[in-house]
Design a protein around this motif. Structure first.
Motif, PDB file in Angstrom:
ATOM      1  N   ARG A  52      -3.737  -4.216  13.918  1.00 54.59           N
ATOM      2  CA  ARG A  52      -4.845  -4.899  13.246  1.00 54.59           C
ATOM      3  C   ARG A  52      -4.349  -6.089  12.431  1.00 54.59           C
ATOM      4  NH1 ARG A  52      -6.803  -0.090  10.295  1.00 54.59           N
ATOM      5  NH2 ARG A  52      -7.721  -1.576   8.856  1.00 54.59           N
ATOM      6  N   ALA A  53      -3.210  -5.926  11.767  1.00 58.58           N
ATOM      7  CA  ALA A  53      -2.653  -7.025  10.969  1.00 58.58           C
ATOM      8  C   ALA A  53      -2.260  -8.188  11.870  1.00 58.58           C
ATOM      9  CB  ALA A  53      -1.448  -6.537  10.172  1.00 58.58           C
ATOM     10  N   ARG A  54      -1.611  -7.892  12.974  1.00 56.58           N
ATOM     11  CA  ARG A  54      -1.183  -8.954  13.905  1.00 56.58           C
ATOM     12  C   ARG A  54      -2.391  -9.717  14.438  1.00 56.58           C
ATOM     13  NH1 ARG A  54       3.071  -6.493  17.173  1.00 56.58           N
ATOM     14  NH2 ARG A  54       1.784  -5.069  16.554  1.00 56.58           N
ATOM     15  N   ARG A  55      -3.446  -8.992  14.795  1.00 55.79           N
ATOM     16  CA  ARG A  55      -4.672  -9.641  15.291  1.00 55.79           C
ATOM     17  C   ARG A  55      -5.295 -10.542  14.230  1.00 55.79           C
ATOM     18  NH1 ARG A  55      -7.040  -4.342  18.145  1.00 55.79           N
ATOM     19  NH2 ARG A  55      -5.806  -4.462  20.057  1.00 55.79           N
ATOM     20  N   ALA A  56      -5.139 -10.155  12.969  1.00 54.59           N
ATOM     21  CA  ALA A  56      -5.686 -10.960  11.864  1.00 54.59           C
ATOM     22  C   ALA A  56      -4.777 -12.135  11.511  1.00 54.59           C
ATOM     23  CB  ALA A  56      -5.893 -10.078  10.637  1.00 54.59           C
ATOM     24  N   GLY A  57      -3.556 -12.155  12.074  1.00 53.86           N
ATOM     25  CA  GLY A  57      -2.625 -13.239  11.777  1.00 53.86           C
ATOM     26  C   GLY A  57      -1.717 -12.957  10.599  1.00 53.86           C
ATOM     27  N   LEU A  58      -1.522 -11.676  10.293  1.00 53.37           N
ATOM     28  CA  LEU A  58      -0.711 -11.286   9.149  1.00 53.37           C
ATOM     29  C   LEU A  58       0.654 -10.775   9.568  1.00 53.37           C
ATOM     30  CD1 LEU A  58      -3.352  -9.241   7.171  1.00 53.37           C
ATOM     31  CD2 LEU A  58      -2.197 -11.268   6.349  1.00 53.37           C
ATOM     32  N   SER A  59       1.650 -11.097   8.774  1.00 50.57           N
ATOM     33  CA  SER A  59       2.952 -10.460   8.892  1.00 50.57           C
ATOM     34  C   SER A  59       2.882  -9.144   8.135  1.00 50.57           C
ATOM     35  CB  SER A  59       4.041 -11.333   8.270  1.00 50.57           C
ATOM     36  OG  SER A  59       4.155 -12.544   8.962  1.00 50.57           O
ATOM     37  N   VAL A  60       3.728  -8.187   8.515  1.00 47.49           N
ATOM     38  CA  VAL A  60       3.752  -6.883   7.858  1.00 47.49           C
ATOM     39  C   VAL A  60       5.169  -6.586   7.408  1.00 47.49           C
ATOM     40  CG1 VAL A  60       3.359  -4.403   8.143  1.00 47.49           C
ATOM     41  CG2 VAL A  60       1.851  -6.038   9.289  1.00 47.49           C
ATOM     42  N   VAL A  61       5.294  -6.127   6.162  1.00 42.76           N
ATOM     43  CA  VAL A  61       6.580  -5.687   5.619  1.00 42.76           C
ATOM     44  C   VAL A  61       6.361  -4.271   5.108  1.00 42.76           C
ATOM     45  CG1 VAL A  61       8.296  -6.062   3.806  1.00 42.76           C
ATOM     46  CG2 VAL A  61       7.290  -8.021   4.978  1.00 42.76           C
ATOM     47  N   GLU A  62       7.301  -3.376   5.403  1.00 45.10           N
ATOM     48  CA  GLU A  62       7.178  -1.992   4.971  1.00 45.10           C
ATOM     49  C   GLU A  62       7.795  -1.769   3.601  1.00 45.10           C
ATOM     50  OE1 GLU A  62       8.535   0.853   7.857  1.00 45.10           O
ATOM     51  OE2 GLU A  62       7.482  -0.175   9.471  1.00 45.10           O
ATOM     52  N   LYS A  63       7.198  -0.811   2.867  1.00 43.37           N
ATOM     53  CA  LYS A  63       7.778  -0.351   1.613  1.00 43.37           C
ATOM     54  C   LYS A  63       8.785   0.729   1.958  1.00 43.37           C
ATOM     55  CE  LYS A  63       3.722  -0.892  -1.333  1.00 43.37           C
ATOM     56  NZ  LYS A  63       2.745  -0.168  -2.153  1.00 43.37           N
ATOM     57  N   PRO A  64       9.854   0.889   1.248  1.00 37.53           N
ATOM     58  CA  PRO A  64      10.221  -0.003   0.158  1.00 37.53           C
ATOM     59  C   PRO A  64      10.532  -1.394   0.696  1.00 37.53           C
ATOM     60  CG  PRO A  64      12.004   1.531   0.602  1.00 37.53           C
ATOM     61  CD  PRO A  64      10.847   1.928   1.479  1.00 37.53           C
ATOM     62  N   LEU A  65      10.201  -2.380  -0.104  1.00 34.62           N
ATOM     63  CA  LEU A  65      10.345  -3.763   0.343  1.00 34.62           C
ATOM     64  C   LEU A  65      11.788  -4.110   0.671  1.00 34.62           C
ATOM     65  CD1 LEU A  65       8.009  -5.646  -2.138  1.00 34.62           C
ATOM     66  CD2 LEU A  65       7.531  -4.995   0.208  1.00 34.62           C
ATOM     67  N   ALA A  66      11.950  -4.780   1.786  1.00 37.22           N
ATOM     68  CA  ALA A  66      13.259  -5.323   2.162  1.00 37.22           C
ATOM     69  C   ALA A  66      13.331  -6.709   1.531  1.00 37.22           C
ATOM     70  CB  ALA A  66      13.386  -5.387   3.671  1.00 37.22           C
ATOM     71  N   PHE A  67      13.909  -6.774   0.325  1.00 35.81           N
ATOM     72  CA  PHE A  67      13.874  -8.022  -0.425  1.00 35.81           C
ATOM     73  C   PHE A  67      14.611  -9.157   0.278  1.00 35.81           C
ATOM     74  CE2 PHE A  67      12.925  -5.152  -4.090  1.00 35.81           C
ATOM     75  CZ  PHE A  67      11.655  -5.641  -4.325  1.00 35.81           C
ATOM     76  N   ASP A  68      15.677  -8.865   1.017  1.00 40.37           N
ATOM     77  CA  ASP A  68      16.371  -9.924   1.750  1.00 40.37           C
ATOM     78  C   ASP A  68      15.435 -10.564   2.775  1.00 40.37           C
ATOM     79  OD1 ASP A  68      18.689  -9.534   0.322  1.00 40.37           O
ATOM     80  OD2 ASP A  68      19.614  -8.262   1.848  1.00 40.37           O
ATOM     81  N   ALA A  69      14.691  -9.731   3.498  1.00 45.46           N
ATOM     82  CA  ALA A  69      13.744 -10.254   4.485  1.00 45.46           C
ATOM     83  C   ALA A  69      12.639 -11.035   3.795  1.00 45.46           C
ATOM     84  CB  ALA A  69      13.159  -9.112   5.309  1.00 45.46           C
ATOM     85  N   LEU A  70      12.183 -10.522   2.673  1.00 46.83           N
ATOM     86  CA  LEU A  70      11.139 -11.200   1.919  1.00 46.83           C
ATOM     87  C   LEU A  70      11.607 -12.573   1.451  1.00 46.83           C
ATOM     88  CD1 LEU A  70       8.360 -11.068   0.622  1.00 46.83           C
ATOM     89  CD2 LEU A  70       9.410  -9.869  -1.297  1.00 46.83           C
ATOM     90  N   LEU A  71      12.800 -12.638   0.901  1.00 45.42           N
ATOM     91  CA  LEU A  71      13.331 -13.918   0.433  1.00 45.42           C
ATOM     92  C   LEU A  71      13.567 -14.880   1.580  1.00 45.42           C
ATOM     93  CD1 LEU A  71      15.748 -12.656  -2.346  1.00 45.42           C
ATOM     94  CD2 LEU A  71      13.531 -13.772  -2.644  1.00 45.42           C
ATOM     95  N   SER A  72      13.970 -14.374   2.744  1.00 42.84           N
ATOM     96  CA  SER A  72      14.176 -15.276   3.885  1.00 42.84           C
ATOM     97  C   SER A  72      12.851 -15.853   4.357  1.00 42.84           C
ATOM     98  CB  SER A  72      14.916 -14.573   5.018  1.00 42.84           C
ATOM     99  OG  SER A  72      14.083 -13.633   5.650  1.00 42.84           O
ATOM    100  N   MET A  73      11.753 -15.118   4.164  1.00 39.19           N
ATOM    101  CA  MET A  73      10.426 -15.653   4.507  1.00 39.19           C
ATOM    102  C   MET A  73      10.094 -16.872   3.660  1.00 39.19           C
ATOM    103  SD  MET A  73       7.942 -12.432   4.939  1.00 39.19           S
ATOM    104  CE  MET A  73       8.126 -11.254   6.248  1.00 39.19           C
ATOM    105  N   LEU A  74      10.650 -16.903   2.440  1.00 34.92           N
ATOM    106  CA  LEU A  74      10.372 -18.030   1.558  1.00 34.92           C
ATOM    107  C   LEU A  74      11.201 -19.255   1.911  1.00 34.92           C
ATOM    108  CD1 LEU A  74      10.066 -16.097  -1.760  1.00 34.92           C
ATOM    109  CD2 LEU A  74       8.246 -17.255  -0.526  1.00 34.92           C
TER     110      LEU A  74
END
Length: 129
Positions: free
Chosen positions: A95-117
């Motif tokens: 559903r998220a992909r169809r809406a155009g959203l990326s998905v990150v699982e908890k606990p947050l992978a902060f390295d992946a999150l920072l690379s998104m920035l």
């Protein structure tokens, strides 16, 4: 020491510990962070300062993350949104992909999150899963 200009990031989660730790991480990287305990509070911030990214929890009381995202689009809020979930159900990812959203699982992978920035602080959400 951050090597990019400050970026405004909105974080939405009903868990105060997630809000606190995410704010701490992002601010330590030089970003400006505004936190919201739920979707209604986030929606009330629009129109307003335009964040570079919204980190949006999926499971929250009241409106869930996908409902909040749909309402953001109804408000014509054009901002990258990353859905955060502690419930890695394949249906949520679909559903998220169809809406155009990326998905990150908890606990947050902060390295992946920072690379998104990205190095320049610009949001670059990438689809996962």
């Amino acid at each position: 020491m951050p090597s990019h200009p400050p970026t405004l990031i909105f974080v939405v989660d009903d868990d105060p510990a997630v809000l606190h730790s995410t704010r701490f991480l992002l601010e330590s990287e030089g970003h400006q962070v505004e936190t919201f305990p739920g979707g209604r509070e986030l929606l009330a911030a629009f129109p307003g300062p335009s964040p570079a990214l919204v980190l949006l929890d999926h499971v929250m009381p009241g409106l869930d993350g996908l409902e909040v995202f749909a309402q953001l689009r109804n408000l014509d809020a054009v901002v990258p949104v990353v859905l955060i979930t502690g419930h890695p159900d394949p249906g949520i990812r679909t559903r998220a992909r169809r809406a155009g959203l990326s998905v990150v699982e908890k606990p947050l992978a902060f390295d992946a999150l920072l690379s998104m920035l990205g190095a320049d602080g610009a949001a670059r959400p990438a689809h996962q899963g």
